[in-house]
Design a protein around this motif. Structure first.
Motif, PDB file in Angstrom:
ATOM      1  N   VAL A 197       0.824  -1.213   0.000  1.00  0.00           N
ATOM      2  CA  VAL A 197       0.000   0.000   0.000  1.00  0.00           C
ATOM      3  C   VAL A 197       0.860   1.267   0.000  1.00  0.00           C
ATOM      4  CG1 VAL A 197      -1.966  -1.089   1.129  1.00  0.00           C
ATOM      5  CG2 VAL A 197      -0.188  -0.019   2.526  1.00  0.00           C
ATOM      6  N   ARG A 198       2.192   1.104   0.055  1.00  0.00           N
ATOM      7  CA  ARG A 198       3.070   2.265   0.051  1.00  0.00           C
ATOM      8  C   ARG A 198       4.013   2.183  -1.135  1.00  0.00           C
ATOM      9  NH1 ARG A 198       1.098   6.297   3.211  1.00  0.00           N
ATOM     10  NH2 ARG A 198       0.577   5.527   5.304  1.00  0.00           N
ATOM     11  N   LEU A 199       4.472   3.336  -1.594  1.00  0.00           N
ATOM     12  CA  LEU A 199       5.425   3.356  -2.699  1.00  0.00           C
ATOM     13  C   LEU A 199       6.784   2.871  -2.216  1.00  0.00           C
ATOM     14  CD1 LEU A 199       4.572   6.807  -4.321  1.00  0.00           C
ATOM     15  CD2 LEU A 199       3.838   4.541  -5.091  1.00  0.00           C
ATOM     16  N   VAL A 200       7.513   2.210  -3.106  1.00  0.00           N
ATOM     17  CA  VAL A 200       8.852   1.739  -2.783  1.00  0.00           C
ATOM     18  C   VAL A 200       9.727   2.956  -2.443  1.00  0.00           C
ATOM     19  CG1 VAL A 200      10.920   0.641  -3.680  1.00  0.00           C
ATOM     20  CG2 VAL A 200       8.664  -0.316  -4.200  1.00  0.00           C
ATOM     21  N   GLY A 201      10.457   2.879  -1.309  1.00  0.00           N
ATOM     22  CA  GLY A 201      11.375   3.952  -0.938  1.00  0.00           C
ATOM     23  C   GLY A 201      10.710   5.145  -0.317  1.00  0.00           C
ATOM     24  N   GLU A 202       9.455   5.017   0.087  1.00  0.00           N
ATOM     25  CA  GLU A 202       8.762   6.162   0.673  1.00  0.00           C
ATOM     26  C   GLU A 202       9.354   6.572   2.015  1.00  0.00           C
ATOM     27  OE1 GLU A 202       4.520   6.140   2.299  1.00  0.00           O
ATOM     28  OE2 GLU A 202       4.235   6.951   0.275  1.00  0.00           O
ATOM     29  N   ASP A 203       9.807   5.593   2.814  1.00  0.00           N
ATOM     30  CA  ASP A 203      10.389   5.922   4.113  1.00  0.00           C
ATOM     31  C   ASP A 203      11.916   5.884   4.085  1.00  0.00           C
ATOM     32  OD1 ASP A 203      10.454   3.217   3.756  1.00  0.00           O
ATOM     33  OD2 ASP A 203       9.476   2.696   5.644  1.00  0.00           O
ATOM     34  N   VAL A 204      12.487   4.810   3.521  1.00  0.00           N
ATOM     35  CA  VAL A 204      13.947   4.664   3.473  1.00  0.00           C
ATOM     36  C   VAL A 204      14.346   4.188   2.086  1.00  0.00           C
ATOM     37  CG1 VAL A 204      15.950   3.455   4.407  1.00  0.00           C
ATOM     38  CG2 VAL A 204      14.093   4.113   5.947  1.00  0.00           C
ATOM     39  N   VAL A 205      15.355   4.853   1.530  1.00  0.00           N
ATOM     40  CA  VAL A 205      15.884   4.454   0.232  1.00  0.00           C
ATOM     41  C   VAL A 205      17.291   3.895   0.449  1.00  0.00           C
ATOM     42  CG1 VAL A 205      16.577   5.255  -2.063  1.00  0.00           C
ATOM     43  CG2 VAL A 205      14.535   6.209  -0.964  1.00  0.00           C
ATOM     44  N   GLU A 206      17.642   2.862  -0.321  1.00  0.00           N
ATOM     45  CA  GLU A 206      18.976   2.289  -0.209  1.00  0.00           C
ATOM     46  C   GLU A 206      20.027   3.371  -0.361  1.00  0.00           C
ATOM     47  OE1 GLU A 206      21.607  -1.443  -2.001  1.00  0.00           O
ATOM     48  OE2 GLU A 206      19.719  -0.847  -2.964  1.00  0.00           O
ATOM     49  N   ARG A 207      21.038   3.335   0.519  1.00  0.00           N
ATOM     50  CA  ARG A 207      22.152   4.274   0.610  1.00  0.00           C
ATOM     51  C   ARG A 207      21.784   5.585   1.311  1.00  0.00           C
ATOM     52  NH1 ARG A 207      26.472   2.306  -1.937  1.00  0.00           N
ATOM     53  NH2 ARG A 207      26.180   0.770  -3.614  1.00  0.00           N
ATOM     54  N   ASP A 208      20.577   5.694   1.811  1.00  0.00           N
ATOM     55  CA  ASP A 208      20.240   6.833   2.662  1.00  0.00           C
ATOM     56  C   ASP A 208      21.062   6.782   3.950  1.00  0.00           C
ATOM     57  OD1 ASP A 208      18.455   8.184   1.145  1.00  0.00           O
ATOM     58  OD2 ASP A 208      16.647   7.545   2.230  1.00  0.00           O
TER      59      ASP A 208
END
Length: 233
Positions: A2-13
């Motif tokens: 139900v959420r977009l990919v990377g909405e909270d944490v993105v790889e390499r953040d």
């Protein structure tokens, strides 16, 4: 789903910068990012050494030992509590009664501690051993600061560990601790300890001495939208 990919944490953040104090929200963020372990600094260890033949530890000796000329050990418990509030792990040692006791406690402490605080023995009495013991075991950096209360405080280095001599008068000990130990903790922990402040007007005259910084204890009185500082005796 139900959420977009990377909405909270993105790889390499960058989740948490180095030297950051972890709280509950940071722990949640790390777990959300799949982090299950990471290196942290241990709490620095501060050892407190009370000194003086006149000192009575009422927790171990009882109030009944308070004969004429003897004093309750207030300082070592106060300093230990202040150190824990800062973030230290604290170990408090039994009262050192003699010069040999002070030396033995100090040599044992610097073998494990990051910081050592010796309570009292920093003035000019016949049984004030702190300065000479620090100088014999290491290097005395200074004895006496332009601050009241707290003037007799001292700092030395023994086996690359900072060793502080705190005044025996409780208010002096507290002021000296806050002035000298706080920056040492910040250096060891990589943390900046926040300091609260408020703008206020003096409610009475506050005389001071030339060339001497004075820490004045006050009661704050809120009148309307202003704070007034009433100096304590």
């Amino acid at each position: 789903n139900v959420r977009l990919v990377g909405e909270d944490v993105v790889e390499r953040d960058l989740l948490v910068p180095a030297g950051y104090r972890l709280g509950s929200l940071e722990m949640a963020l790390l777990i959300a990012g799949g982090v299950t372990s990471l290196p942290v600094r241990r709490k620095p260890l501060l050892v407190v050494i009370p000194t003086g033949r006149e000192i009575v530890d009422i927790f171990t000796e009882g109030v009944g030992q308070l004969a004429k000329g003897r004093l309750i050990d207030i300082d070592s418990y106060t300093i230990a509590s202040l150190a824990e509030d800062l973030g230290f792990t604290v170990s408090r040692r039994p009262v050192a009664l003699t010069r040999d006791d002070v030396r033995q406690r100090l040599t044992e402490a610097v073998g494990e501690a990051d910081v050592v605080c010796i309570i009292a023995g920093s003035s000019a009495g016949s049984e004030d051993y702190t300065e000479s013991v620090i100088a014999e075991e290491g290097t005395l950096i200074f004895h006496g600061i332009s601050l009241m209360p707290g003037k007799p405080a001292m700092l030395g280095i023994v086996r690359e560990k900072p060793v502080l001599g705190m005044p025996g008068y409780p208010v002096s000990a507290v002021i000296a601790f806050r002035s000298l130990v706080k920056p040492i903790y910040e250096k060891l922990s990589g943390q900046s300890v926040p300091r609260r402040s408020v703008t206020c007007l003096p409610a009475a005259k506050i005389p001071s001495r030339m060339g001497m910084a004075e820490a004045v204890r006050v009661n704050l009185i809120n009148v309307g939208r202003r704070f007034y500082a009433l100096p304590l005796p």
